[in-house]
Design a protein around this motif. Sequence first.
Motif, PDB file in Angstrom:
ATOM      1  N   VAL A  27       3.794   5.426 -10.784  1.00  0.00           N
ATOM      2  CA  VAL A  27       3.534   6.843 -11.032  1.00  0.00           C
ATOM      3  C   VAL A  27       2.423   7.301 -10.092  1.00  0.00           C
ATOM      4  CG1 VAL A  27       2.874   8.581 -12.730  1.00  0.00           C
ATOM      5  CG2 VAL A  27       4.185   6.575 -13.447  1.00  0.00           C
ATOM      6  N   GLU A  28       2.808   8.035  -9.073  1.00  0.00           N
ATOM      7  CA  GLU A  28       1.868   8.603  -8.091  1.00  0.00           C
ATOM      8  C   GLU A  28       0.832   7.568  -7.613  1.00  0.00           C
ATOM      9  OE1 GLU A  28       0.208  12.278  -9.464  1.00  0.00           O
ATOM     10  OE2 GLU A  28       2.154  13.069 -10.103  1.00  0.00           O
TER      11      GLU A  28
ATOM     12  N   ASN B   7      12.531   7.133  -5.321  1.00  0.00           N
ATOM     13  CA  ASN B   7      11.282   7.742  -4.859  1.00  0.00           C
ATOM     14  C   ASN B   7      10.854   8.846  -5.823  1.00  0.00           C
ATOM     15  OD1 ASN B   7      11.021   6.279  -2.358  1.00  0.00           O
ATOM     16  ND2 ASN B   7      12.675   7.524  -1.540  1.00  0.00           N
ATOM     17  N   HIS B   8       9.614   9.263  -5.693  1.00  0.00           N
ATOM     18  CA  HIS B   8       9.134  10.389  -6.484  1.00  0.00           C
ATOM     19  C   HIS B   8       9.926  11.659  -6.127  1.00  0.00           C
ATOM     20  CE1 HIS B   8       5.854   7.645  -7.361  1.00  0.00           C
ATOM     21  NE2 HIS B   8       5.392   8.507  -8.255  1.00  0.00           N
ATOM     22  N   GLN B   9      10.074  12.522  -7.089  1.00  0.00           N
ATOM     23  CA  GLN B   9      10.741  13.820  -6.900  1.00  0.00           C
ATOM     24  C   GLN B   9      12.164  13.669  -6.336  1.00  0.00           C
ATOM     25  OE1 GLN B   9       8.107  16.268  -4.478  1.00  0.00           O
ATOM     26  NE2 GLN B   9       6.305  15.406  -5.499  1.00  0.00           N
TER      27      GLN B   9
ATOM     28  N   TYR C 285       0.854  -1.198   0.000  1.00  0.00           N
ATOM     29  CA  TYR C 285       0.000   0.000   0.000  1.00  0.00           C
ATOM     30  C   TYR C 285       0.882   1.237   0.000  1.00  0.00           C
ATOM     31  CZ  TYR C 285      -4.027   3.007   0.797  1.00  0.00           C
ATOM     32  OH  TYR C 285      -5.012   3.959   0.648  1.00  0.00           O
ATOM     33  N   ALA C 286       0.679   2.087  -0.998  1.00  0.00           N
ATOM     34  CA  ALA C 286       1.414   3.346  -1.094  1.00  0.00           C
ATOM     35  C   ALA C 286       0.408   4.479  -1.278  1.00  0.00           C
ATOM     36  CB  ALA C 286       2.395   3.301  -2.266  1.00  0.00           C
TER      37      ALA C 286
ATOM     38  N   THR D  24       7.190   8.676  -1.549  1.00  0.00           N
ATOM     39  CA  THR D  24       6.511   7.571  -2.222  1.00  0.00           C
ATOM     40  C   THR D  24       7.453   6.861  -3.188  1.00  0.00           C
ATOM     41  OG1 THR D  24       4.508   8.937  -2.170  1.00  0.00           O
ATOM     42  CG2 THR D  24       4.442   6.931  -3.524  1.00  0.00           C
ATOM     43  N   PRO D  25       7.569   5.530  -3.099  1.00  0.00           N
ATOM     44  CA  PRO D  25       8.439   4.794  -4.035  1.00  0.00           C
ATOM     45  C   PRO D  25       8.017   5.000  -5.494  1.00  0.00           C
ATOM     46  CG  PRO D  25       7.732   3.377  -2.225  1.00  0.00           C
ATOM     47  CD  PRO D  25       6.915   4.620  -2.134  1.00  0.00           C
TER      48      PRO D  25
END
Length: 204
Positions: free
Chosen positions: A125-126, A155-157, A91-92, A101-102
């Motif tokens: 993606v998000e 991770n994101h960003q 769960y993300a 977030t991965p």
Amino acid sequence: MGGVKETNILKMTTPNKTPPGADPKQLERTGTVREIGSQAVWSLSSCKPGFGVDQLRDDNLETYWQSDGSQPHLVNIQFRRKTTVKTLCIYADYKSDESYTPSKISVRVGNNFHNLQEIRQLELVEPSGWIHVPLTDNHKKPTRTFMIQIAVLANHQNGRDTHMRQIKIYTPVEESSIEVKNQVRMEEVKLLSLKECLSYCCRW
């Protein structure tokens, strides 16, 4: 990973936002799988105090594991005996975790830390919800393993540390046991029908 052919690695990539999967509890209700995370020993490459394994396994989507170190961030899941595994659910929540977030995850299996092989690579993606990762081969046969390692590679960003909110592992329920359960249900229905018949007949 050394010794692993590219053809054996399933890359799960979505061009737009990663769609959420069904709640794993729906899988459990089918009676075809059961969750076996409690049978394993869990360890992490790092964690912030109070944000560790307990939070990954508490069935609460508001809590999470937070890493506290350099990438890759690792979740190690070790079974005491060779175990059949079919599905991994993660769960993300990008809306809450943003740069934590991965965005890239590797799933590896093996007997121990020294011979892990990558079998899945996810590019997310998000994501906001459950991510279902099949742990099956090209013939959809479940994997038998002593160990699963989940590696967060990015991770994101370009975030450094990561958040992961829940992880669940499912094994297939033996078909024979499902058949037995169904047979018991049929016998119960027959018995109930007999009782109803007798009850009806006794009225006359």
